[in-house]
Design an enzyme around this catalytic site. Structure first.
Site, PDB file in Angstrom:
ATOM      1  N   LYS A 199       0.393  33.917   0.253  1.00  0.00           N
ATOM      2  CA  LYS A 199       1.812  34.205   0.036  1.00  0.00           C
ATOM      3  C   LYS A 199       2.637  33.395   1.021  1.00  0.00           C
ATOM      4  O   LYS A 199       2.602  33.634   2.229  1.00  0.00           O
ATOM      5  CB  LYS A 199       2.143  35.684   0.216  1.00  0.00           C
ATOM      6  CG  LYS A 199       3.579  36.003  -0.279  1.00  0.00           C
ATOM      7  CD  LYS A 199       4.174  37.217   0.364  1.00  0.00           C
ATOM      8  CE  LYS A 199       4.822  36.951   1.697  1.00  0.00           C
ATOM      9  NZ  LYS A 199       6.105  36.199   1.597  1.00  0.00           N
ATOM     10  N   GLU A 273      -1.679  35.829  14.258  1.00  0.00           N
ATOM     11  CA  GLU A 273      -1.024  34.873  15.164  1.00  0.00           C
ATOM     12  C   GLU A 273       0.451  35.220  15.135  1.00  0.00           C
ATOM     13  O   GLU A 273       1.141  34.991  14.149  1.00  0.00           O
ATOM     14  CB  GLU A 273      -1.282  33.432  14.705  1.00  0.00           C
ATOM     15  CG  GLU A 273      -1.011  32.410  15.793  1.00  0.00           C
ATOM     16  CD  GLU A 273       0.366  31.787  15.670  1.00  0.00           C
ATOM     17  OE1 GLU A 273       1.273  32.250  16.390  1.00  0.00           O
ATOM     18  OE2 GLU A 273       0.522  30.856  14.874  1.00  0.00           O
ATOM     19  N   CYS A 307       6.404  29.461  17.542  1.00  0.00           N
ATOM     20  CA  CYS A 307       5.959  30.674  18.237  1.00  0.00           C
ATOM     21  C   CYS A 307       5.458  30.367  19.641  1.00  0.00           C
ATOM     22  O   CYS A 307       5.524  31.221  20.524  1.00  0.00           O
ATOM     23  CB  CYS A 307       4.905  31.407  17.423  1.00  0.00           C
ATOM     24  SG  CYS A 307       3.602  30.349  16.795  1.00  0.00           S
ATOM     25  N   GLU A 404      11.735  37.210  22.001  1.00  0.00           N
ATOM     26  CA  GLU A 404      11.551  35.925  21.326  1.00  0.00           C
ATOM     27  C   GLU A 404      12.814  35.596  20.523  1.00  0.00           C
ATOM     28  O   GLU A 404      13.182  36.320  19.609  1.00  0.00           O
ATOM     29  CB  GLU A 404      10.343  35.964  20.404  1.00  0.00           C
ATOM     30  CG  GLU A 404      10.033  34.614  19.769  1.00  0.00           C
ATOM     31  CD  GLU A 404       8.806  34.656  18.882  1.00  0.00           C
ATOM     32  OE1 GLU A 404       8.066  33.652  18.853  1.00  0.00           O
ATOM     33  OE2 GLU A 404       8.584  35.681  18.213  1.00  0.00           O
TER      34      GLU A 404
END
Length: 493
Positions: A199, A273, A307, A404
């Site tokens: 996906k 992850e 990331c 983040e």
């Protein structure tokens, strides 16, 4: 040396250069035909969704709608999983050398169609064409080449004799590196004999759907790779499907936690992850010009949509002023604008929602007392844009140092000793990556042994190779992708 006399056609530009850049646009036509609407890719064919809901993907640089695509339903997901299950018996029974031929073929087709894919990625994602062309696409091909080489050598990978594939792999990928994250997951899954239901992210589905065409062009057996589009509802249906044997997810930490809770107590293998808040640590003996380039690459590459971005700069107090002066000069030369212009350094933010998130956190930095700086530059009138931004006077309590941001925003903190640098670098719930800048090899080893990060770069940043494993600690997830280690996630060992 005599200075060149400036003519009427020469214009000084931001950053002090004597000559202005002429536009160097890549043609959007190179992306090939983009259909007005897309269904799912199931069992080797493009099929309509069982539902009627459709989503739209837009060009972040212009806000123009590129295409509509299907919102995957539970029924669509079930069809895709059944197709993958049906294909698994024959695919896993193939000798590794035969599976390798398909992966080699895919890699070569990716290379042949690299310009098309690079332009399509820039249009759908917003990242500069020089990044998709020079970084993303070469790495996509390299991952398929690399894992094609492993397909007939699994007995020698260190996981025991005759390691077996798991079965059907459910893979959910993010929007920041759409095609590269696809390659990271699909290549090792196929090499080890698994079949896949993938996906893609709802803001960047186009290169995954183009990859479906590549699978057909390569003659990949039907059902080995299936692609179901949609938003988080589709992803949740896929990861919760009772007939998948492996879930691989790259994305936000909250969603990763939810998937981990969902699969707890089941026999489904999981790798995650997730987010990061990497420290990029500069010592007083570091080559500062080189470090500046590494800092810029670490946080402004891909608009900070990385990331493992070096979003926290830890600089030794004695060189703080010198480094920041050089960094501001360098930031003043960054070109923000059209992602298809080959001169562009910083492209468009991927979506309106992500721009709102970046804007909100940057405002919080100012409200909490940090000093904000950004170079003067004119942003386009349409699209989603954010200037490369630097915050000084940041403490570890500030939100911009803890959360983040996933955008082109750098927080600067200082330290005096290596021990203090380690303590501040590790003072985060994340643990994906870190960078060290120093001339002392012994210091690099001392620091790397103490930093709780899955990847530690020394005198460089954001360097990737298919032979090297990548993954994190703590809230950055678990499991490794890339290298020999990336095979384990798809093997019953």
């Amino acid at each position: 040396m005599a200075k060149t006399k400036k003519t009427e056609t020469e214009q000084p530009v931001r950053g002090g250069s004597l000559f202005a850049y002429a536009p160097a646009p890549e043609s959007p036509a190179a992306a090939g035909e983009i259909a007005t609407g897309y269904g799912h890719f199931i069992g080797g064919e493009f099929v309509d969704s069982s539902g009627s809901e459709a989503l739209k993907t837009v060009n972040p640089a212009t806000e123009q709608v590129l295409a509509e695509f299907a919102q995957g339903t539970e029924e669509d997901v079930d069809r895709a999983v059944r197709a993958a299950r049906k294909a698994f018996a024959d695919w896993s029974a193939l000798p590794g050398s035969e599976r390798a031929k398909y992966l080699f073929r895919i890699a070569r087709i990716v290379q042949e169609r690299s310009r098309e894919l690079a332009v399509l990625e820039s249009i759908d994602n917003g990242k500069p064409i020089r990044e998709t062309r020079d970084v993303d696409l070469p790495l996509v091909a390299a991952h398929f080449f690399y894992y094609a080489g492993w397909a007939d050598k699994l007995d020698f990978a260190g996981y025991g004799p005759n390691p077996r594939p798991l079965g059907v792999a459910a893979q959910v990928i993010p929007w920041n590196f759409p095609l590269l994250m696809l390659a990271w997951k699909v290549a090792p899954a196929l090499a080890t004999g698994n079949t896949v239901v993938l996906k893609p992210a709802e803001t960047t589905p186009l290169t995954a759907l183009r990859f479906a065409e590549i699978c057909r062009q390569a003659g990949l057996p039907k059902g080995v790779v299936n692609i179901v589009t949609g938003d988080g509802r589709t992803g949740a249906a896929l990861t919760a499907h009772p007939d998948v044997n492996k879930v691989a997810f790259t994305g936000s930490t909250p969603v990763g936690r939810s998937i981990a809770r969902q699969l707890a107590g089941t026999r489904t293998k999981l790798s995650l992850e997730l987010g990061g808040k990497a420290a990029n640590i500069v010592f007083d003996d570091a080559p500062l010009d080189q470090a500046v380039e590494g800092i810029v690459d670490g946080i402004f590459f891909n608009q900070g949509h990385v990331c493992c971005a070096g979003s926290r700069l830890l600089v030794q107090e004695s060189v703080q002023d010198e480094l920041l002066d050089a960094l501001k000069r360098r930031m003043g030369t960054l070109r923000v604008g059209d992602p298809l212009d080959k001169n562009t350094d910083v492209g468009a933010i991927n979506s309106a929602a992500q721009l709102a998130r970046i804007t909100e956190l940057a405002a919080a930095g100012e409200q909490e007392g940090a000093e904000r700086w950004a170079p003067e530059c004119e942003l386009p009138g349409a699209g989603y844009w954010f200037r490369p931004t630097l915050f000084t006077g940041v403490s570890q309590a500030h939100r911009i140092a803890r959360e983040e941001i996933f955008g082109p925003v750098l927080s600067v903190l200082t330290f005096r000793t290596p021990a203090e640098a380690v303590e501040k670098a590790n003072n985060t719930p994340y643990g994906l990556s870190a960078g060290i800048w120093t001339e002392k090899g012994s210091r690099i080893l001392w620091m790397a042994n103490r930093l709780r990060a899955g990847v530690v770069w020394a005198n460089t940043f954001n360097k990737f190779d298919p032979t090297s494993p990548f993954g994190g600690y703590k809230e950055s997830g678990y499991g490794r992708e890339g290298g020999r280690h990336g095979l384990e996630a798809y093997l019953d060992v």
